[in-house]
Design a protein around this motif. Structure first.
Motif, short mmCIF file in Angstrom:
data_model
loop_
_atom_site.label_atom_id
_atom_site.label_comp_id
_atom_site.label_asym_id
_atom_site.label_seq_id
_atom_site.Cartn_x
_atom_site.Cartn_y
_atom_site.Cartn_z
N THR A 88 0.75 -1.37 0.14
CA THR A 88 0.10 0.08 0.05
C THR A 88 0.69 1.30 -0.02
OG1 THR A 88 0.15 -0.07 2.45
CG2 THR A 88 -2.04 -1.07 1.01
N PHE A 89 0.24 2.52 -0.31
CA PHE A 89 1.29 3.46 -0.39
C PHE A 89 1.69 4.09 0.80
CE2 PHE A 89 0.80 5.64 -4.32
CZ PHE A 89 -0.60 5.47 -4.78
N ASN A 90 1.36 3.60 2.09
CA ASN A 90 2.19 4.01 3.20
C ASN A 90 3.33 3.02 3.50
OD1 ASN A 90 0.57 1.71 3.91
ND2 ASN A 90 -0.38 2.32 5.85
N LEU A 91 3.50 2.31 2.61
CA LEU A 91 4.72 1.22 2.87
C LEU A 91 5.61 1.50 1.91
CD1 LEU A 91 2.98 -2.19 3.65
CD2 LEU A 91 3.73 -0.42 5.34
N ASP A 92 5.86 2.85 1.38
CA ASP A 92 6.67 3.03 0.43
C ASP A 92 8.32 2.68 0.67
OD1 ASP A 92 4.79 4.05 -1.14
OD2 ASP A 92 5.17 6.12 -1.13
N GLU A 93 8.77 3.16 1.89
CA GLU A 93 10.21 2.61 2.08
C GLU A 93 10.34 1.09 2.03
OE1 GLU A 93 8.04 3.12 6.15
OE2 GLU A 93 7.93 3.87 4.14
N TYR A 94 9.41 0.42 2.61
CA TYR A 94 9.60 -1.02 2.44
C TYR A 94 9.62 -1.69 0.87
CZ TYR A 94 8.74 -0.80 7.53
OH TYR A 94 8.68 -0.51 8.74
N VAL A 95 8.60 -1.00 0.23
CA VAL A 95 8.95 -1.42 -1.05
C VAL A 95 10.25 -1.27 -1.87
CG1 VAL A 95 7.98 -1.05 -3.62
CG2 VAL A 95 6.43 -0.90 -1.62
N TYR A 96 10.91 -0.03 -1.55
CA TYR A 96 12.08 0.28 -2.08
C TYR A 96 13.14 -0.72 -1.60
CZ TYR A 96 16.67 2.67 -2.77
OH TYR A 96 17.97 2.63 -3.07
N GLU A 97 13.07 -1.17 -0.42
CA GLU A 97 13.98 -1.96 0.40
C GLU A 97 14.02 -3.33 -0.50
OE1 GLU A 97 16.57 -1.44 2.01
OE2 GLU A 97 16.22 0.74 1.88
N ALA A 98 12.47 -3.68 -0.63
CA ALA A 98 12.30 -5.13 -1.22
C ALA A 98 12.84 -4.88 -2.77
CB ALA A 98 10.59 -5.10 -1.48
N LEU A 99 12.74 -3.85 -3.42
CA LEU A 99 13.43 -4.00 -4.66
C LEU A 99 14.96 -4.08 -4.60
CD1 LEU A 99 11.25 -0.92 -6.56
CD2 LEU A 99 10.68 -3.47 -6.56
N ARG A 100 15.45 -3.57 -3.68
CA ARG A 100 16.95 -3.68 -3.50
C ARG A 100 17.26 -5.08 -3.13
NH1 ARG A 100 19.55 0.31 0.31
NH2 ARG A 100 21.55 -0.48 -0.61
N ALA A 101 16.27 -5.55 -2.34
CA ALA A 101 16.42 -7.33 -1.92
C ALA A 101 16.24 -8.07 -3.04
CB ALA A 101 15.44 -7.44 -0.92
N GLY A 102 15.71 -7.80 -4.05
CA GLY A 102 15.80 -8.69 -5.23
C GLY A 102 14.30 -8.92 -5.73
N ALA A 103 13.52 -8.41 -5.37
CA ALA A 103 12.27 -8.44 -5.92
C ALA A 103 12.01 -8.09 -7.41
CB ALA A 103 11.16 -7.50 -5.12
N SER A 104 11.21 -8.62 -8.26
CA SER A 104 10.97 -8.36 -9.79
C SER A 104 10.19 -7.39 -10.07
CB SER A 104 10.71 -9.87 -10.51
OG SER A 104 11.69 -10.87 -10.10
N GLY A 105 9.45 -6.80 -8.82
CA GLY A 105 8.58 -5.80 -9.06
C GLY A 105 7.57 -5.59 -8.12
N PHE A 106 6.72 -4.50 -8.19
CA PHE A 106 5.78 -4.33 -7.32
C PHE A 106 4.33 -3.67 -7.59
CE2 PHE A 106 7.55 -0.19 -7.77
CZ PHE A 106 6.76 0.71 -7.43
N LEU A 107 3.38 -4.02 -6.84
CA LEU A 107 2.08 -3.35 -7.40
C LEU A 107 1.37 -3.07 -6.32
CD1 LEU A 107 0.67 -6.20 -9.97
CD2 LEU A 107 1.30 -3.84 -10.45
N LEU A 108 0.58 -1.95 -6.30
CA LEU A 108 -0.45 -1.52 -5.10
C LEU A 108 -1.39 -2.55 -5.01
CD1 LEU A 108 -0.47 2.22 -5.81
CD2 LEU A 108 1.04 1.07 -4.45
N LYS A 109 -2.10 -2.83 -3.54
CA LYS A 109 -2.78 -3.88 -3.38
C LYS A 109 -4.12 -3.37 -3.88
CE LYS A 109 -1.48 -6.45 0.77
NZ LYS A 109 -1.60 -6.78 2.31
N ASP A 110 -4.54 -1.95 -4.18
CA ASP A 110 -5.68 -1.61 -4.74
C ASP A 110 -5.71 -1.43 -5.98
OD1 ASP A 110 -3.99 0.67 -5.30
OD2 ASP A 110 -5.29 2.07 -4.30
#
Length: 231
Positions: A88-110
């Motif tokens: 969700t939008f209020n977890l932006d900082e975690y998403v950035y870290e997830a991308l650095r951790a190797g995630a192939s991408g991200f989407l918003l829950k909504d």
């Protein structure tokens, strides 16, 4: 008939997880390989089931999605899983870290179901997925806060044209959109992207976006050409 895309769904919210499972299982080209409600179970199931895509929430008990992603797709993992982070939008900082951790991408829950399904299909092919609605806002803000103080565009071993393509990648553009913007062929863009990833030793486009922001090539949503001082 082609083999369906096998998906592992990891989310601690039962209603959300059930919804994701229902949507995915309803697709003729997909099947749910497993589901779980915490990051540790997600890591264990991913290693056991070897799904094509792991749909990963971030805030989960036992082990959060960030660390689970790192264990499944981190830079030191020899056979990394394809992880699609949902948040969700209020977890932006975690998403950035997830991308650095190797995630192939991200989407918003909504995001609408069709965007989720497109995301799964995209990640399953080995491509990376960046939500264009939030890419610059998200990665730009958090990469700027963690950018090395002495980073310089002169340290980037790319030609001016490759830097231009990298900037467009950082804006979330697809290969077709880059081709149209630069008035070059789709195949030429693919060649540039492959060269960029090889030269910078990056796994995919997601890492390319993080790299662009961390090295000061994009500032406040604007490309910074090599040699030009930042404002």
């Amino acid at each position: 008939m082609s083999t369906p895309i096998r998906v592992l769904v990891c989310d601690d919210q039962i209603l959300v997880r059930t919804g994701l499972v229902t949507i995915i299982d309803a697709q003729p080209d997909m099947e749910v390989a497993g589901e779980c409600g915490d990051g540790r179970s997600g890591v264990d199931l991913a290693r056991e089931l070897r799904p094509d895509v792991v749909v990963m929430d971030i805030r989960m008990p036992v082990l959060d999605g960030l660390e689970a992603t790192r264990l499944l797709a981190g830079i030191d993992i020899s056979n990394p899983a394809k992880v699609l982070v949902v948040t969700t939008f209020n977890l932006d900082e975690y998403v950035y870290e997830a991308l650095r951790a190797g995630a192939s991408g991200f989407l918003l829950k909504d995001a609408p179901p069709d965007r989720l399904l497109h995301g799964i299909r995209t990640v399953a092919t080995g491509a990376a997925l960046l939500d264009p609605d939030v890419t610059r806002r998200l990665v730009g803000h958090y990469a700027a806060s963690t950018r090395p103080a002495k980073s310089s565009s002169h340290d980037v071993p790319l030609t001016p044209r490759e830097l231009e393509v990298l900037r467009l990648i950082a804006e979330g553009l697809s290969n077709n959109e880059i081709a149209a913007t630069l008035v070059i062929s789709h195949e030429t863009v693919k060649t540039f992207v492959s060269r960029i990833l090889a030269k910078l030793q990056l796994r995919d486009r997601v890492q390319a976006v993080v790299y662009a922001y961390r090295h000061g090539l994009v500032a406040d949503g604007a490309f910074v050409p090599p040699g030009r001082p930042r404002r």
